[in-house]
Design an enzyme around this catalytic site. Structure first.
Site, PDB file in Angstrom:
ATOM      1  N   LYS A   1       0.834  -1.214   0.000  1.00 33.28           N
ATOM      2  CA  LYS A   1       0.000   0.000   0.000  1.00 33.28           C
ATOM      3  C   LYS A   1       0.870   1.266   0.000  1.00 33.28           C
ATOM      4  CE  LYS A   1      -2.119  -0.890   3.875  1.00 33.28           C
ATOM      5  NZ  LYS A   1      -1.348  -2.071   4.323  1.00 33.28           N
TER       6      LYS A   1
ATOM      7  N   ARG B   1      -8.355   1.096  10.074  1.00 34.96           N
ATOM      8  CA  ARG B   1      -7.958  -0.288  10.341  1.00 34.96           C
ATOM      9  C   ARG B   1      -8.980  -1.000  11.218  1.00 34.96           C
ATOM     10  NH1 ARG B   1      -2.061   0.636   9.590  1.00 34.96           N
ATOM     11  NH2 ARG B   1      -0.967  -1.345   9.649  1.00 34.96           N
TER      12      ARG B   1
ATOM     13  N   ARG C   1      11.951  -6.273   3.888  1.00 37.19           N
ATOM     14  CA  ARG C   1      11.698  -4.846   3.690  1.00 37.19           C
ATOM     15  C   ARG C   1      12.722  -4.013   4.467  1.00 37.19           C
ATOM     16  NH1 ARG C   1       5.777  -2.321   4.448  1.00 37.19           N
ATOM     17  NH2 ARG C   1       6.123  -2.507   6.677  1.00 37.19           N
TER      18      ARG C   1
ATOM     19  N   ARG D   1      12.539  -2.156  10.147  1.00 39.37           N
ATOM     20  CA  ARG D   1      11.638  -1.704  11.207  1.00 39.37           C
ATOM     21  C   ARG D   1      11.509  -2.796  12.268  1.00 39.37           C
ATOM     22  NH1 ARG D   1       6.384   0.338   7.961  1.00 39.37           N
ATOM     23  NH2 ARG D   1       5.422  -0.862   9.631  1.00 39.37           N
TER      24      ARG D   1
ATOM     25  N   ARG E   1       1.041  -8.985  13.465  1.00 39.44           N
ATOM     26  CA  ARG E   1       0.408  -7.960  12.623  1.00 39.44           C
ATOM     27  C   ARG E   1      -0.588  -8.587  11.657  1.00 39.44           C
ATOM     28  NH1 ARG E   1       5.198  -5.057   9.900  1.00 39.44           N
ATOM     29  NH2 ARG E   1       3.655  -3.552   9.180  1.00 39.44           N
TER      30      ARG E   1
HETATM   31  P1  AMP Z   1       1.905   0.600   9.021  1.00 40.37           P
HETATM   32  O1  AMP Z   1       3.102   1.444   8.718  1.00 40.37           O
HETATM   33  O2  AMP Z   1       0.655   1.096   8.359  1.00 40.37           O
HETATM   34  O3  AMP Z   1       2.154  -0.863   8.770  1.00 40.37           O
HETATM   35  O4  AMP Z   1       1.625   0.748  10.578  1.00 40.37           O
HETATM   36  C1  AMP Z   1       2.598   0.353  11.544  1.00 40.37           C
HETATM   37  C2  AMP Z   1       1.948   0.225  12.901  1.00 40.37           C
HETATM   38  O5  AMP Z   1       1.419   1.496  13.303  1.00 40.37           O
HETATM   39  C3  AMP Z   1       0.765  -0.723  12.997  1.00 40.37           C
HETATM   40  O6  AMP Z   1       1.163  -2.082  13.169  1.00 40.37           O
HETATM   41  C4  AMP Z   1       0.030  -0.169  14.218  1.00 40.37           C
HETATM   42  O7  AMP Z   1       0.701  -0.519  15.416  1.00 40.37           O
HETATM   43  C5  AMP Z   1       0.207   1.331  14.031  1.00 40.37           C
HETATM   44  N1  AMP Z   1      -0.885   1.890  13.200  1.00 40.37           N
HETATM   45  C6  AMP Z   1      -0.781   2.460  11.987  1.00 40.37           C
HETATM   46  N2  AMP Z   1      -1.973   2.848  11.521  1.00 40.37           N
HETATM   47  C7  AMP Z   1      -2.873   2.509  12.473  1.00 40.37           C
HETATM   48  C8  AMP Z   1      -4.284   2.608  12.580  1.00 40.37           C
HETATM   49  N3  AMP Z   1      -5.025   3.141  11.586  1.00 40.37           N
HETATM   50  N4  AMP Z   1      -4.875   2.137  13.701  1.00 40.37           N
HETATM   51  C9  AMP Z   1      -4.166   1.618  14.709  1.00 40.37           C
HETATM   52  N5  AMP Z   1      -2.827   1.461  14.672  1.00 40.37           N
HETATM   53  C10 AMP Z   1      -2.174   1.897  13.561  1.00 40.37           C
END
Ligand code: AMP
Length: 215
Positions: A13, A88, A127, A160, A171
């Site tokens: 994404k 989410r 990644r 990360r 996740r």
């Molecule tokens: P991402 O970079 O989108 O994979 O997000 C990394 C982490 O940030 C996720 O595993 C969550 O811990 C937190 N996070 C990001 N976006 C959200 C969201 N919309 N709701 C809750 N936690 C989020």
């Protein structure tokens, strides 16, 4: 146009959102990037969020809803934006609808990135991310020109904490438990499109643009 990129972690994404930004100029609103930036700056919110992120858990709805509400008010979001990693949960999706309705707007489309857990685990494990500018690389399919260094800004690339094998599993479980229901939410509103995200990145971009432009 207000577009949601919906799909599991590692489905591409973020990479595709950046390509849409380059093509159409709408900003990318990534709650993950916002939280990582708050954590790097050492704000209280960022440090609290990092504890949950490092375990692969979701940050509370009210925190991310607050971040999106503030960001979506900025002038550059007036003609549209691309949501990457938000909503989410059902509560986030409903809050987004309410927020947009209060200014006479609505989500135009949600595009679901379809991918198998096996491909996602492989992608996430390889990644590498630039913590300075957010650029992402994949060691097998999209490596940086020079090992460990960001092509865009020259900063060091890192893995990360939440791209480590034990966290990847949580996740994906969280995605299936809390986020996958959004597919039905947008399908029932006639707003869902999908792309095969197991394909190479360039093919996904072609399909994504088709999904967003077909009548
Ligand atoms: P991402 O970079 O989108 O994979 O997000 C990394 C982490 O940030 C996720 O595993 C969550 O811990 C937190 N996070 C990001 N976006 C959200 C969201 N919309 N709701 C809750 N936690 C989020």
């Amino acid at each position: 146009m207000i577009v949601i990129l919906l799909g599991p972690p590692g489905s591409g994404k973020g990479t595709q959102a950046k390509r849409l930004v380059a093509k159409w100029g709408w900003p990318q609103l990534s709650t993950g990037d916002m939280l990582r930036s708050a954590s790097t700056q050492g704000t209280r919110l960022g440090l609290e969020a990092k504890k949950l992120m490092d375990k692969g858990e979701l940050v509370p709805d009210e925190v991310v809803i607050g971040l999106i509400k503030e960001r979506a008010q900025a002038a550059d979001c007036e003609s549209g934006f691309i949501l990457d990693g938000f909503p989410r949960t059902l509560q986030q999706a409903e809050a987004l609808d309410q927020m947009l309705a209060s200014t006479g707007r609505e989500v135009d489309l949600a595009v679901l990135f379809l991918s198998s857990d096996e491909v996602l685990v492989r992608r996430l494990s390889g990644r590498r991310t630039c913590l300075k500018c957010g650029s992402m690389y994949q060691l097998e399919t999209m490596p940086p020109r020079s090992q460990g260094v960001c092509d865009q800004c020259g900063a060091v690339l890192v893995q990360r904490d939440d791209d480590k094998p034990e966290v990847i599993k949580s996740r994906l479980a969280v995605y299936h438990e809390k986020t996958a229901v959004l597919t039905e939410y947008y399908r029932s509103q006639g707003k869902l499109r999908s792309v095969d995200a197991n394909q190479p990145f360039d093919a996904v971009t072609v399909n994504l643009i088709q999904a967003l432009t077909e009548k």
